[in-house]
Design a protein around this motif. Structure first.
Motif, mmCIF file in Angstrom:
data_model
loop_
_atom_site.group_PDB
_atom_site.id
_atom_site.type_symbol
_atom_site.label_atom_id
_atom_site.label_comp_id
_atom_site.label_asym_id
_atom_site.label_seq_id
_atom_site.Cartn_x
_atom_site.Cartn_y
_atom_site.Cartn_z
ATOM 1 N N VAL A 187 0.831 -1.207 0.000
ATOM 2 C CA VAL A 187 0.000 0.000 0.000
ATOM 3 C C VAL A 187 0.861 1.251 0.000
ATOM 4 C CG1 VAL A 187 -1.680 1.349 1.324
ATOM 5 C CG2 VAL A 187 -1.996 -1.117 1.060
ATOM 6 N N ALA A 188 1.977 1.219 0.739
ATOM 7 C CA ALA A 188 2.869 2.385 0.782
ATOM 8 C C ALA A 188 3.458 2.666 -0.594
ATOM 9 C CB ALA A 188 3.989 2.159 1.794
ATOM 10 N N ARG A 189 3.847 1.621 -1.317
ATOM 11 C CA ARG A 189 4.436 1.800 -2.644
ATOM 12 C C ARG A 189 3.394 2.316 -3.627
ATOM 13 N NH1 ARG A 189 9.235 -1.506 -2.314
ATOM 14 N NH2 ARG A 189 9.619 -1.489 -4.541
ATOM 15 N N VAL A 190 2.170 1.775 -3.540
ATOM 16 C CA VAL A 190 1.098 2.236 -4.420
ATOM 17 C C VAL A 190 0.748 3.683 -4.100
ATOM 18 C CG1 VAL A 190 -1.336 1.933 -5.025
ATOM 19 C CG2 VAL A 190 0.155 -0.069 -4.843
ATOM 20 N N ASP A 191 0.629 3.999 -2.812
ATOM 21 C CA ASP A 191 0.308 5.373 -2.397
ATOM 22 C C ASP A 191 1.371 6.352 -2.875
ATOM 23 O OD1 ASP A 191 -2.078 4.781 -1.153
ATOM 24 O OD2 ASP A 191 -1.238 4.738 0.874
ATOM 25 N N ALA A 192 2.645 5.951 -2.749
ATOM 26 C CA ALA A 192 3.738 6.830 -3.156
ATOM 27 C C ALA A 192 3.679 7.117 -4.649
ATOM 28 C CB ALA A 192 5.082 6.208 -2.785
ATOM 29 N N LEU A 193 3.396 6.091 -5.426
ATOM 30 C CA LEU A 193 3.314 6.290 -6.875
ATOM 31 C C LEU A 193 2.115 7.155 -7.230
ATOM 32 C CD1 LEU A 193 4.464 5.676 -9.645
ATOM 33 C CD2 LEU A 193 3.137 3.555 -9.684
ATOM 34 N N TYR A 194 0.996 6.903 -6.598
ATOM 35 C CA TYR A 194 -0.204 7.698 -6.874
ATOM 36 C C TYR A 194 0.018 9.155 -6.490
ATOM 37 C CZ TYR A 194 -5.041 9.227 -6.919
ATOM 38 O OH TYR A 194 -6.188 9.916 -7.192
ATOM 39 N N ARG A 195 0.577 9.373 -5.316
ATOM 40 C CA ARG A 195 0.742 10.736 -4.783
ATOM 41 C C ARG A 195 1.820 11.514 -5.532
ATOM 42 N NH1 ARG A 195 1.647 9.133 -0.123
ATOM 43 N NH2 ARG A 195 3.919 9.172 -0.119
ATOM 44 N N ARG A 196 2.934 10.884 -5.810
ATOM 45 C CA ARG A 196 4.096 11.617 -6.319
ATOM 46 C C ARG A 196 4.251 11.552 -7.831
ATOM 47 N NH1 ARG A 196 7.331 12.918 -1.947
ATOM 48 N NH2 ARG A 196 6.797 11.817 -0.037
ATOM 49 N N VAL A 197 3.544 10.627 -8.464
ATOM 50 C CA VAL A 197 3.703 10.480 -9.905
ATOM 51 C C VAL A 197 2.396 10.711 -10.644
ATOM 52 C CG1 VAL A 197 4.408 8.925 -11.758
ATOM 53 C CG2 VAL A 197 5.602 8.876 -9.575
ATOM 54 N N VAL A 198 1.402 9.905 -10.359
ATOM 55 C CA VAL A 198 0.177 9.942 -11.141
ATOM 56 C C VAL A 198 -0.559 11.261 -10.974
ATOM 57 C CG1 VAL A 198 -2.041 8.802 -11.551
ATOM 58 C CG2 VAL A 198 -0.035 7.448 -10.980
ATOM 59 N N ARG A 199 -0.600 11.779 -9.771
ATOM 60 C CA ARG A 199 -1.321 13.019 -9.536
ATOM 61 C C ARG A 199 -0.397 14.189 -9.223
ATOM 62 N NH1 ARG A 199 -5.247 11.652 -12.409
ATOM 63 N NH2 ARG A 199 -6.854 10.352 -11.505
ATOM 64 N N SER A 200 0.780 14.193 -9.831
ATOM 65 C CA SER A 200 1.759 15.237 -9.529
ATOM 66 C C SER A 200 1.766 16.347 -10.561
ATOM 67 C CB SER A 200 3.163 14.627 -9.450
ATOM 68 O OG SER A 200 3.511 14.064 -10.685
ATOM 69 N N GLY A 201 0.710 16.459 -11.365
ATOM 70 C CA GLY A 201 0.658 17.480 -12.410
ATOM 71 C C GLY A 201 0.632 18.873 -11.837
ATOM 72 N N GLY A 202 0.792 19.848 -12.718
ATOM 73 C CA GLY A 202 0.793 21.235 -12.280
ATOM 74 C C GLY A 202 2.171 21.826 -12.308
ATOM 75 N N ASN A 203 2.238 23.110 -12.166
ATOM 76 C CA ASN A 203 3.507 23.829 -12.200
ATOM 77 C C ASN A 203 4.264 23.585 -10.908
ATOM 78 O OD1 ASN A 203 5.587 25.605 -12.524
ATOM 79 N ND2 ASN A 203 4.315 27.298 -13.204
ATOM 80 N N SER A 204 5.446 23.006 -10.980
ATOM 81 C CA SER A 204 6.200 22.654 -9.789
ATOM 82 C C SER A 204 7.321 23.636 -9.510
ATOM 83 C CB SER A 204 6.785 21.236 -9.956
ATOM 84 O OG SER A 204 7.566 21.163 -11.119
ATOM 85 N N GLY A 205 7.339 24.768 -10.158
ATOM 86 C CA GLY A 205 8.388 25.745 -9.901
ATOM 87 C C GLY A 205 7.907 27.125 -10.243
ATOM 88 N N PHE A 206 8.766 28.132 -10.067
ATOM 89 C CA PHE A 206 8.388 29.513 -10.338
ATOM 90 C C PHE A 206 8.318 29.784 -11.844
ATOM 91 C CE2 PHE A 206 8.307 30.901 -6.080
ATOM 92 C CZ PHE A 206 9.305 30.243 -5.406
ATOM 93 N N SER A 207 9.112 29.061 -12.614
ATOM 94 C CA SER A 207 9.113 29.238 -14.058
ATOM 95 C C SER A 207 8.277 28.140 -14.697
ATOM 96 C CB SER A 207 10.548 29.163 -14.591
ATOM 97 O OG SER A 207 10.558 29.158 -15.990
ATOM 98 N N GLU A 208 7.619 28.487 -15.786
ATOM 99 C CA GLU A 208 6.796 27.487 -16.466
ATOM 100 C C GLU A 208 7.643 26.542 -17.287
ATOM 101 O OE1 GLU A 208 3.442 27.754 -19.874
ATOM 102 O OE2 GLU A 208 2.996 28.832 -18.025
ATOM 103 N N GLU A 209 8.860 26.943 -17.638
ATOM 104 C CA GLU A 209 9.729 26.117 -18.464
ATOM 105 C C GLU A 209 11.143 26.047 -17.896
ATOM 106 O OE1 GLU A 209 7.897 26.749 -22.955
ATOM 107 O OE2 GLU A 209 9.692 27.848 -22.346
ATOM 108 N N LEU A 210 11.765 24.912 -18.147
ATOM 109 C CA LEU A 210 13.199 24.774 -17.913
ATOM 110 C C LEU A 210 13.849 24.616 -19.281
ATOM 111 C CD1 LEU A 210 13.354 22.252 -14.913
ATOM 112 C CD2 LEU A 210 13.913 24.688 -14.855
ATOM 113 N N ARG A 211 14.831 25.464 -19.584
ATOM 114 C CA ARG A 211 15.521 25.409 -20.873
ATOM 115 C C ARG A 211 16.998 25.110 -20.657
ATOM 116 N NH1 ARG A 211 13.085 27.635 -25.455
ATOM 117 N NH2 ARG A 211 10.941 28.333 -25.097
ATOM 118 N N SER A 212 17.503 24.226 -21.494
ATOM 119 C CA SER A 212 18.916 23.883 -21.440
ATOM 120 C C SER A 212 19.352 23.477 -22.833
ATOM 121 C CB SER A 212 19.160 22.740 -20.445
ATOM 122 O OG SER A 212 20.530 22.397 -20.408
ATOM 123 N N GLY A 213 20.125 24.348 -23.491
ATOM 124 C CA GLY A 213 20.517 24.070 -24.865
ATOM 125 C C GLY A 213 19.293 23.923 -25.749
ATOM 126 N N SER A 214 19.173 22.788 -26.418
ATOM 127 C CA SER A 214 18.036 22.559 -27.311
ATOM 128 C C SER A 214 16.876 21.844 -26.614
ATOM 129 C CB SER A 214 18.489 21.726 -28.514
ATOM 130 O OG SER A 214 19.094 20.523 -28.087
#
Length: 231
Positions: free
Chosen positions: A112-139
């Motif tokens: 259950v802990a592994r399933v919860d971790a995946l659900y919480r941190r991966v499946v439902r982790s959408g949205g802006n996670s930083g101050f900038s909307e994009e990270l750019r590096s070279g191309s």
């Protein structure tokens, strides 16, 4: 409700898993074979959040099923159920797109802990996670809102775990990041698994973004420690 598909041919194990995940608040769909699972998956039209797949299935095996589902959906979370002796299959499954694996026998709390971790941190982790909307590096352009990667204006499909892994690397350019730190950041501080899952996912990510994955230019190895983003 959180929806999970359990694919396990041994009825007693499947019943045990279903009961524990229902108690944890999941709507559980169950299948005894890969072929039955694909029928359920198609009927649900992308509404399944996590698939829990046994590797040893009659007919189509769990690794092939994992690859088939992953081709259709880069967002779904996939966990493999494996025996202790199936080391090659574990790595093969991760390379085919699985996010994690749980080794049999396992306790209800660990599963259950592994399933919860995946659900919480991966499946439902959408949205802006930083101050900038994009990270750019070279191309490379990593869009944190749409959760997409473009390289030379061409989109590269990433799983949610691969996206989070690349986001962490690109947010810390030219910085050596330890395997332990990467594991904690991407899989969560309460993750039960092994650090080698980081190495397999790095290998998978390199195959998608490097011109020569065996001689990587962008994701460098810091021997005995971890990895760093070179841009």
């Amino acid at each position: 409700m959180k929806k999970i598909l359990i694919v396990e041919d041994e009825a007693n194990i499947r019943e045990f898993v279903v009961i524990n995940l229902q108690r944890a608040g999941y709507e559980v769909l169950e299948a005894g074979s890969a072929e039955e699972a694909l029928e359920i998956y198609a009927a649900q039209k992308g509404s399944i959040d996590i698939a829990l797949l046994d590797i040893m299935l009659p007919g189509m095996d769990g690794v092939t099923l994992c690859r088939t589902i992953r081709k259709e959906d880069s967002d779904i979370g996939i966990i493999l159920l494996t025996a202790r002796t199936q080391e090659i299959d574990k790595v093969g499954g991760l390379m085919m797109g699985a996010d994690d694996y749980v080794t049999k026998p396992f306790s209800p709390s660990e599963l259950v802990a592994r399933v919860d971790a995946l659900y919480r941190r991966v499946v439902r982790s959408g949205g802006n996670s930083g101050f900038s909307e994009e990270l750019r590096s070279g191309s490379f352009v990593l869009n944190l809102r749409s959760r997409t990667l473009h390289h030379n204006e061409k989109q590269i499909d990433l799983t949610q775990v691969e996206f989070q892994l690349l986001e962490y690397l690109m947010s810390n350019p030219d910085t050596a990041l330890s395997r332990t730190g990467i594991l904690s950041r991407v899989w969560g501080e309460d993750y039960y698994g092994e650090e080698k899952i980081v190495d397999v996912n790095i290998r998978r990510l390199r195959m998608k973004i490097e011109e020569d994955p065996s001689n990587p230019r962008h994701i460098g190895t810091v021997w005995g420690f971890g990895y760093k983003w070179n841009g």
